[in-house]
Design an enzyme around this catalytic site. Structure first.
Site, PDB file in Angstrom:
ATOM      1  CG  HIS A  83      39.558  38.927  42.052  1.00 43.21           C
ATOM      2  ND1 HIS A  83      40.714  39.267  42.140  1.00 43.21           N
ATOM      3  CD2 HIS A  83      39.234  39.008  40.780  1.00 43.21           C
ATOM      4  CE1 HIS A  83      41.180  39.483  41.200  1.00 43.21           C
ATOM      5  NE2 HIS A  83      40.530  39.333  40.167  1.00 43.21           N
ATOM      6  CG  ASP A 136      45.420  40.981  45.315  1.00 45.64           C
ATOM      7  OD1 ASP A 136      45.544  41.329  46.655  1.00 45.64           O
ATOM      8  OD2 ASP A 136      46.134  40.986  44.373  1.00 45.64           O
ATOM      9  CG  HIS A 174      45.100  40.315  41.168  1.00 44.25           C
ATOM     10  ND1 HIS A 174      45.026  41.416  41.806  1.00 44.25           N
ATOM     11  CD2 HIS A 174      44.572  40.682  39.900  1.00 44.25           C
ATOM     12  CE1 HIS A 174      44.260  42.388  41.318  1.00 44.25           C
ATOM     13  NE2 HIS A 174      44.111  41.902  39.925  1.00 44.25           N
ATOM     14  CG  HIS A 196      44.714  35.103  34.735  1.00 43.32           C
ATOM     15  ND1 HIS A 196      43.559  34.573  35.577  1.00 43.32           N
ATOM     16  CD2 HIS A 196      44.734  36.542  34.644  1.00 43.32           C
ATOM     17  CE1 HIS A 196      43.116  36.079  36.010  1.00 43.32           C
ATOM     18  NE2 HIS A 196      43.881  36.883  35.578  1.00 43.32           N
TER      19      HIS A 196
END
Length: 660
Positions: free
Chosen positions: A179, A209, A240, A288
């Site tokens: 992230h 993100d 994402h 994921h």
């Protein structure tokens, strides 16, 4: 006494950790809903509309184009290609970033760029990319686009489900969500070692993100995969890595701020081709999110998915694809649902399978996991997607312990004070402190078992329970602001006098309206001021309770220091407003022209019933255009919402005049 205090602190931490997870899941569900709204605009607007997805001729030209003439040649003695061996032949200390010393950035940072050498991306080049970012430098725009082009060509040849082997005399590392937190990636590569044929890696999605260095993480990982090949470095897709999600969560803004919209569009196109999953030594499935909405799913089913057509929440999905008469259409919806499951699903301890509160995928228990493993001759599932306190978690108990693991690598994610972690698989002799991949049942062990160790860490010194509590309080306040009008209506419905409710009624309303199944009574002292309590704390005056939140915000209004805090707190929908602003701003110049505003409103009207359509569009535009420039910038856009919000005399997140 000390032991009692430790137990109390641990219990306190558990409560706030559960609150953080619930709030995080709630936030992701709401963001998915916003992404769904944007997807509706994408699906229903004409092809010339401002919200067309990034599939332009410029994207295709750049991502398929030849190597730029501006790439530079370098001395072959300086840049010896070592991709075939994975050994570091480059003196990384030779990289000099002008104006930078240690971790300190100078004003020259923006002008310092590294341009990639001509030719294929080698291991040395990937190492240079890593060190440039470690020292605070940046790649040239052409360098970023070159990495994207090379990675795109590689991904297009890869299947949905890839395979990788643990090297005989080496290791395979599995890294979870990053992230945009580059410090965590740097720590992992320092601790685990650089990628090589004897030190392989799987990076399990959600590279971007939330954090502000998702672009740099992507460039590093893509460069190493280009240099060493998919047999040594694998990148799985996360939820994402998708246009509408990284539009509302910040990656679009990051890339446009650092480079341009074309570069963002190239990233989005590359993301479409990332594989769904990777199988390790025919024993472990790494993906994921998690498992699937029905039994009987096979790896061959996943291999048949058209992964480039994935959307997180399709606007035209049937209520039940099993009722469709056309077998090809039924198959298409089945496979697309598998793709969403793989990216969004979450495990739970209960033996269930239900729709996921996130808004996509399912929550599933140990029986679902065992059925899938048995059906596909696998021993273990490794997934990410979910922030866990130590960075690693085995969510199932007893005989199911070990058949599924969660790995999450972004430490102090959202100020939650969590650790990050990565897994390291080996085979052969069992390493100290290692676990068997899969069930711990000795009778179930394969002839050549895989072992793994877990390294847990935090790159955020000093993060602790107080940071977690502060983060939760801020997020809860923002949630109450967003739900204030619904809370008022719900309190009035259950109140006998229209003024107050019991603590039990308060708890039930808070649970129902927010959708959070958390210990609201335990939070009473954090959320309800003493002035809102009566009858020895057993009754809540709900108007005073709700007034507390706008009072906390208005204390900051009128000061330069506080104005930003007010915007962040009041506009818990800030990201939503920014996403809507960008949707109107079709040419991406940072302002909405008269034509853009009119066109956007007309498109919105096409999706609304006649009685709910926007009217007198030009008058609305003039009201927002405070400086009469015929253009609306982001500050004017926010100010208009603030003024409308405050029209009832309260800065409280409720647009009171909306229905006048």
């Amino acid at each position: 006494m000390e032991a009692h205090k430790e137990r109390l602190d641990a219990a306190r931490s558990d409560v706030h950790w559960r609150i953080f997870n619930d709030l995080d899941m709630k936030d992701e569900a709401e963001m998915l809903e916003l992404a769904h709204f944007l997807q509706i605009l994408l699906d229903h607007a004409p092809t010339s509309a401002p919200v067309s997805p990034p599939q332009s001729a410029d994207v295709q030209k750049n991502i398929l184009g030849a190597e730029s003439d501006d790439d530079v040649e370098v001395d072959p003695e300086e840049m010896r290609s070592t991709a075939s061996t994975g050994q570091q032949a480059l003196d990384l200390s030779a990289i000099k970033i002008a104006g930078l010393t240690g971790d300190t950035q100078s004003e020259e940072y923006e002008t310092v760029e590294y341009t990639l050498p001509r030719g294929p991306i080698s291991f040395d080049t990937a190492c240079r990319v890593l060190e440039v970012y470690r020292k605070g430098g940046r790649l040239s725009a052409k360098g970023v686009k070159k990495i994207l082009r090379e990675h795109y060509k590689m991904l297009k040849e890869m299947p949905n489900v890839c395979e990788i082997q643990v090297p005989e005399k080496g290791a395979l590392n599995v890294v979870g969500d990053l992230h945009g937190q580059i410090l965590d990636l740097l720590h992992i590569l320092d601790q685990g070692g650089l990628p090589s044929p004897t030190n392989r890696y799987i990076f399990n999605g959600d590279f971007v993100d939330r954090g502000d260095m998702g672009l740099e993480i992507c460039c590093i990982l893509m460069a190493f995969q280009c240099a060493l090949g998919a047999e040594n470095v694998m990148l799985n897709r996360g939820n994402h890595e998708e246009y509408t999600i990284c539009q509302v969560y910040g990656f679009q803004n990051e890339v446009k701020r650092k480079y341009d919209d074309l570069t963002f569009s190239m990233f989005v196109e590359v993301f479409r081709y990332l594989p769904i999953a990777t199988i390790v030594d025919s024993q472990v499935l790494v993906l994921h999110g998690g498992l699937f909405h029905r039994n009987g799913v096979t790896l061959d089913d996943l291999r048949r998915v058209t992964r480039i057509d994935y959307v997180p929440k399709p606007t035209d999905a049937p209520l039940d694809y099993n009722t469709l008469e056309d077998p090809q259409e039924r198959e298409m919806w089945y496979l697309s649902e598998l793709n969403r499951d793989a990216l969004w699903s979450d495990p739970v301890q209960e033996d269930i399978r239900e729709p996921n509160p996130r808004g996509a995928g399912v929550i599933f228990g140990p029986s679902v996991t065992r059925e899938f493993l048995s059906n596909n001759n696998l021993r273990m599932v490794v997934r990410s997607h979910e922030c866990v306190r130590e960075g690693f978690d085995l969510p199932f108990d007893d005989e199911d312990l070990g058949i599924l693991a969660t790995i999450f690598s972004a430490s102090n994610y959202g100020n939650s004070a969590n650790n990050g972690a990565f897994m390291r698989f080996t085979k052969g002799k069992r390493p100290p402190n290692s676990l068997l991949a899969g069930s711990a049942d000795a009778a179930d062990a394969p002839a050549e078992p895989l072992w793994y160790t877990v390294t847990s860490y935090s790159t955020q010194e000093g993060a602790g329970i107080e940071d977690l509590i502060k983060s939760n309080q801020t997020n809860l306040r923002e949630l109450v602001l967003r739900k204030k009008s619904e809370l008022i209506a719900a309190f009035q419905e259950v109140s006998s006098n229209g003024e107050d409710v019991s603590v039990q009624q308060w708890t039930e309303v808070m649970t129902k309206v927010t959708g959070l199944m958390i210990g609201w009574p335990l939070l009473k002292s954090h959320l309800i001021p003493a002035s809102a309590l009566k009858d020895d704390g057993n009754t809540v005056v709900f108007a005073v309770f709700l007034d507390r939140f706008h009072s906390l915000l208005t204390q900051t209004v009128g000061t330069e220091e506080g104005s930003s805090a007010m915007m962040d707190a009041l506009y818990a929908n800030r990201q939503r407003l920014e996403a809507i602003f960008r949707w109107f701003d079709t040419d991406g110049n940072g302002s909405i022209s008269q034509e853009e505003f009119t066109r956007g409103c007309e498109l919105i009207n096409e999706t609304l019933p006649e009685g709910e359509q926007l009217r007198d569009i030009d008058r609305i535009r003039r009201l927002i255009d405070f400086d009469d420039s015929d253009e609306i910038d982001l500050n004017e856009f926010f100010e208009a919402f603030r003024m409308v919000d405050a029209a009832d005399g309260q800065v409280d997140g409720v647009i009171a005049i909306a229905s006048r």
